[in-house]
Design a protein around this motif. Structure first.
Motif, mmCIF file in Angstrom:
data_model
loop_
_atom_site.group_PDB
_atom_site.id
_atom_site.type_symbol
_atom_site.label_atom_id
_atom_site.label_comp_id
_atom_site.label_asym_id
_atom_site.label_seq_id
_atom_site.Cartn_x
_atom_site.Cartn_y
_atom_site.Cartn_z
ATOM 1 N N GLU A 44 0.878 -1.167 0.000
ATOM 2 C CA GLU A 44 0.000 0.000 0.000
ATOM 3 C C GLU A 44 0.914 1.216 0.000
ATOM 4 O O GLU A 44 1.661 1.435 0.952
ATOM 5 C CB GLU A 44 -0.904 0.009 1.237
ATOM 6 C CG GLU A 44 -1.871 1.193 1.250
ATOM 7 C CD GLU A 44 -2.801 1.180 2.453
ATOM 8 O OE1 GLU A 44 -3.099 2.267 2.980
ATOM 9 O OE2 GLU A 44 -3.207 0.063 2.861
ATOM 10 N N ARG A 45 0.889 1.987 -1.075
ATOM 11 C CA ARG A 45 1.891 3.034 -1.248
ATOM 12 C C ARG A 45 1.867 4.055 -0.105
ATOM 13 O O ARG A 45 0.813 4.429 0.406
ATOM 14 C CB ARG A 45 1.709 3.723 -2.599
ATOM 15 C CG ARG A 45 2.000 2.766 -3.742
ATOM 16 C CD ARG A 45 2.180 3.445 -5.062
ATOM 17 N NE ARG A 45 2.616 2.474 -6.067
ATOM 18 C CZ ARG A 45 2.961 2.783 -7.302
ATOM 19 N NH1 ARG A 45 2.923 4.047 -7.696
ATOM 20 N NH2 ARG A 45 3.360 1.852 -8.141
ATOM 21 N N VAL A 46 3.068 4.492 0.236
ATOM 22 C CA VAL A 46 3.254 5.409 1.359
ATOM 23 C C VAL A 46 2.819 6.817 0.949
ATOM 24 O O VAL A 46 3.270 7.355 -0.062
ATOM 25 C CB VAL A 46 4.728 5.411 1.804
ATOM 26 C CG1 VAL A 46 4.966 6.442 2.904
ATOM 27 C CG2 VAL A 46 5.148 4.016 2.261
ATOM 28 N N LEU A 67 17.006 4.931 3.670
ATOM 29 C CA LEU A 67 15.551 4.947 3.481
ATOM 30 C C LEU A 67 15.219 4.971 1.996
ATOM 31 O O LEU A 67 15.585 5.913 1.289
ATOM 32 C CB LEU A 67 14.965 6.170 4.180
ATOM 33 C CG LEU A 67 13.441 6.296 4.253
ATOM 34 C CD1 LEU A 67 12.826 5.066 4.900
ATOM 35 C CD2 LEU A 67 13.059 7.556 5.026
ATOM 36 N N ASP A 68 14.554 3.922 1.518
ATOM 37 C CA ASP A 68 14.167 3.804 0.116
ATOM 38 C C ASP A 68 12.644 3.889 0.029
ATOM 39 O O ASP A 68 11.944 2.944 0.366
ATOM 40 C CB ASP A 68 14.664 2.468 -0.439
ATOM 41 C CG ASP A 68 14.381 2.304 -1.928
ATOM 42 O OD1 ASP A 68 13.587 3.103 -2.474
ATOM 43 O OD2 ASP A 68 14.947 1.399 -2.548
ATOM 44 N N VAL A 69 12.131 5.045 -0.416
ATOM 45 C CA VAL A 69 10.684 5.237 -0.532
ATOM 46 C C VAL A 69 10.297 5.583 -1.974
ATOM 47 O O VAL A 69 9.358 6.341 -2.215
ATOM 48 C CB VAL A 69 10.166 6.323 0.437
ATOM 49 C CG1 VAL A 69 10.165 5.827 1.851
ATOM 50 C CG2 VAL A 69 10.993 7.608 0.325
ATOM 51 N N ARG A 70 11.015 5.031 -2.936
ATOM 52 C CA ARG A 70 10.722 5.321 -4.346
ATOM 53 C C ARG A 70 9.332 4.808 -4.743
ATOM 54 O O ARG A 70 8.797 3.883 -4.137
ATOM 55 C CB ARG A 70 11.780 4.690 -5.235
ATOM 56 C CG ARG A 70 11.917 3.208 -5.062
ATOM 57 C CD ARG A 70 13.076 2.658 -5.861
ATOM 58 N NE ARG A 70 13.627 1.487 -5.188
ATOM 59 C CZ ARG A 70 14.506 0.685 -5.747
ATOM 60 N NH1 ARG A 70 14.932 0.902 -6.953
ATOM 61 N NH2 ARG A 70 14.971 -0.347 -5.068
ATOM 62 N N TYR A 71 8.769 5.439 -5.754
ATOM 63 C CA TYR A 71 7.459 5.056 -6.310
ATOM 64 C C TYR A 71 6.352 5.065 -5.252
ATOM 65 O O TYR A 71 5.574 4.138 -5.128
ATOM 66 C CB TYR A 71 7.530 3.692 -6.993
ATOM 67 C CG TYR A 71 8.367 3.687 -8.250
ATOM 68 C CD1 TYR A 71 7.899 4.277 -9.422
ATOM 69 C CD2 TYR A 71 9.631 3.118 -8.257
ATOM 70 C CE1 TYR A 71 8.675 4.284 -10.568
ATOM 71 C CE2 TYR A 71 10.415 3.121 -9.406
ATOM 72 C CZ TYR A 71 9.931 3.711 -10.564
ATOM 73 O OH TYR A 71 10.706 3.740 -11.690
ATOM 74 N N ASN A 72 6.316 6.133 -4.466
ATOM 75 C CA ASN A 72 5.235 6.312 -3.516
ATOM 76 C C ASN A 72 4.512 7.632 -3.784
ATOM 77 O O ASN A 72 4.604 8.168 -4.888
ATOM 78 C CB ASN A 72 5.781 6.224 -2.082
ATOM 79 C CG ASN A 72 6.012 4.778 -1.654
ATOM 80 O OD1 ASN A 72 5.076 3.998 -1.525
ATOM 81 N ND2 ASN A 72 7.277 4.412 -1.462
ATOM 82 N N LEU A 73 3.794 8.144 -2.795
ATOM 83 C CA LEU A 73 2.909 9.299 -3.005
ATOM 84 C C LEU A 73 3.183 10.397 -1.978
ATOM 85 O O LEU A 73 2.265 10.931 -1.357
ATOM 86 C CB LEU A 73 1.441 8.842 -2.911
ATOM 87 C CG LEU A 73 1.030 7.714 -3.856
ATOM 88 C CD1 LEU A 73 -0.332 7.148 -3.460
ATOM 89 C CD2 LEU A 73 0.991 8.203 -5.297
#
Length: 371
Positions: A44-46, A67-73
């Motif tokens: 579930e995208r962040v 911290l890898d949060v790629r392809y989120n919102l």
């Protein structure tokens, strides 16, 4: 945190895993992988609200340094919470914000936060449309920041950035890796970068792929390579340097430069003459160990030349993106899935995601985490 605040189950799952790892007594830091394009587990995208929760949890966590949060919102609101995390969490050295719909305002916030940050080494802003406005704030930041070693501003809708980035390269003494793909860069823009590189002794990896550079731009780059002793990896993929540009590079590589280790000229409209010239330069230049040529116009002389380099051991099979084969006595080249950054936008669902042959640029110039 209010009881009514819904917690992202994906975020909760990852944080539980980190908690279990930290109980084991770790000697090195943990990188949180919250990438929104993970196909192996339910995601579930962040959102910006999720990142607010995450930032509050991580503020005092000594174990997390990546911290890898790629392809989120995250968007611009999330960028505000990224800034708060950078201000409070002093262990973070790696931050991947690729494709999070962050705009110029969010870009400005993050860039300004890095004026005072002295720990972050790796920042990836790829695909966030920060535009020229946001790009200028990053260029200004790099004249002050003393810790950032890798910056990726590829595909950020920057089109007038080379003047500002050039000024930065003259002043910055810590940046090792710079990605400027899809900047609509032309030969005059490359000249501005090259002029700055004469005064820069730190940059080792330059990515100017997917631009509008032609053979005239190679005159400036070849001149820099004559005197440069630091540039080790250059990515020129998906430009249009053609035979003339390949010739300029091969002459410099044959007789002057002994620092470059990897060169990618994938899809540059180069024909046999230029490709053979580059292969010849490898016979006299023993430092150049990786070359990528797929997507150009192969003739039989090209196929034979690169087949010979591989057969003699001068070019290792995992250091190029072609493989020779013979049909009816004629040599041909097939594509192999090797490159400087094959997993730039994605990672495979099976097999080794971080192997050196697919991501040679990152292996040759290692800075923190890369994928």
């Amino acid at each position: 945190m209010e009881k009514s605040q819904k917690i992202n189950p994906f975020l909760l799952h990852i944080l539980h895993e980190v908690d279990e790892e930290s109980k084991k007594g770790l000697e090195k830091g943990i990188t949180l992988n919250l990438s929104g394009n993970n196909r192996l587990i339910p995601v579930e995208r962040v959102t910006s609200e999720d990142f607010w929760i995450l930032s509050r949890i991580l503020k005092k966590n000594p174990y997390v340094n990546g911290l890898d949060v790629r392809y989120n919102l995250l968007k611009d609101v999330g960028a505000y919470y990224v800034v708060k995390l950078l201000q409070k969490q002093h262990n973070l050295i790696y931050l991947n914000l690729m494709f999070n719909d962050i705009g110029p305002e969010g870009g400005e916030l993050i860039a300004k936060a890095l004026h005072k940050n002295t720990t972050l080494k790796y920042l990836r802003m790829t695909g966030n449309k920060i535009e020229n406005k946001g790009g200028m704030f990053f260029a200004a930041m790099l004249q002050i920041n003393s810790s950032l070693e890798t910056l990726d501003l590829g595909d950020c809708d920057l089109e007038e950035s080379t003047v500002h980035i050039g000024h930065m390269l003259k002043e910055n003494h810590c940046l090792v890796e710079l990605h400027m793909c899809k900047h609509n860069m032309k030969n005059c823009g490359l000249k501005q970068l090259c002029d700055a590189l004469y005064l820069n002794s730190n940059l080792r990896y330059l990515d100017v792929s997917c631009n509008r550079i032609t053979c005239d731009g190679m005159v400036f780059l070849a001149d820099v390579l004559r005197s440069s002793t630091t540039l080790e990896v250059i990515d020129l993929s998906f430009n249009r340097i053609e035979n003339a540009g390949a010739s300029y590079l091969s002459k410099t590589l044959s007789s002057h430069n002994r620092s470059l280790k990897a060169l990618s000229v994938v899809s540059n409209n180069i024909e046999g003459e230029g490709l053979v010239a580059l292969s010849q330069s490898m016979k006299t230049n023993t430092t150049l160990s990786h070359i990528y040529i797929w997507g150009n116009k192969f003739d039989e002389a090209t196929c034979v030349a690169y087949s010979d380099l591989i057969d003699t051991g001068r070019l290792k099979p995992d250091s190029t993106d072609v493989e020779p084969f013979v049909v009816d006595g004629h040599v041909y080249l097939a594509e192999v899935s090797n490159g400087l950054k094959k997993h730039y936008y994605w990672t495979p669902a099976y097999g080794e995601a971080y192997n050196h042959s697919s991501n040679a640029g990152f292996a040759l110039v290692p800075v923190g985490q890369h994928l």
